[in-house]
Design a protein around this motif. Structure first.
Motif: not given
Length: 202
Positions: A66-67, A73, A113-114, A116-117, A120-121
């Motif tokens: 999930a990173r 980016r 989780r994905r 949410e990542r 967040d970005y």
């Protein structure tokens, strides 16, 4: 003492009657609506889908992780820059999706989780956190019904649905599942407003 009333800069609710507010804090009644502007709730609004983007897992994440990848980016930053130029885009729904393999509970957690990542970005890029809703759909909404590697890859994705907040006319019935949103009066749940036929972003 009698309050010194002044006309507000514009009509509060779109009619031609200007609301009168006393200089000393007292509020006069709206002469057409018969409604105290302080006591009345803000005008109701609803969310309408504008479009969506689909980002496959291979572009965003390594398998079972999930990173967010570094190159992903840049993709999300470009999306954020596009949002800045569109004042009508007010809310986002970020959905996490997985393929059919693995336990349902694990897939739901990974999808959340994905999502949410990604949220967040986007917040780091300047999108208001209170205007983003994250949803985990796990394997429940595949875009491909196949069981092969290519179908599974298509189903592992994040979808970003773009919404806009529009006024609800007085003739419209208020939705039963409305909820307040920051600065927008009564607004339907953003995820509920996402339809299956949402178009690609204009």
């Amino acid at each position: 003492r009698a309050p010194a009333a002044v006309a507000a800069a514009g009509a509060r609710d779109g009619d031609v009657v200007r609301d009168a507010v006393a200089r000393d804090g007292d509020v006069l009644r709206d002469v057409e609506d018969g409604c105290d502007p302080v006591a009345c709730p803000p005008p109701a609004r609803r969310l309408e889908p504008v479009g969506h983007v689909v980002i496959e897992e291979r572009l965003l994440f390594d398998s079972d992780r999930a990173r967010i990848k570094r190159r992903a980016r840049r993709l999300l930053a470009a999306f954020s820059a596009r949002w800045v130029g569109r004042t009508g885009w007010t809310h986002l729904v970020v959905e996490g999706h997985t393929d059919h393999r693995g336990r349902d509970a694990y897939n739901d957690q990974l999808a959340m989780r994905r999502a949410e990542r990604v949220r967040d970005y986007l917040v780091e890029q300047g999108f208001p956190v209170d205007r983003i809703q994250v949803v985990s759909l796990g394997e429940s909404r595949p875009v491909s019904r196949g069981r092969g590697a290519r179908a599974r890859a298509r189903n592992r994705r994040v979808e970003i649905h773009v919404m806009r907040s529009i006024p609800v006319s007085r003739d419209d019935a208020a939705p039963a599942d409305t909820a307040p949103a920051s600065g927008d009066g009564a607004t339907v749940n953003a995820a509920d407003a996402v339809g299956p036929r949402a178009a690609q972003l204009p």
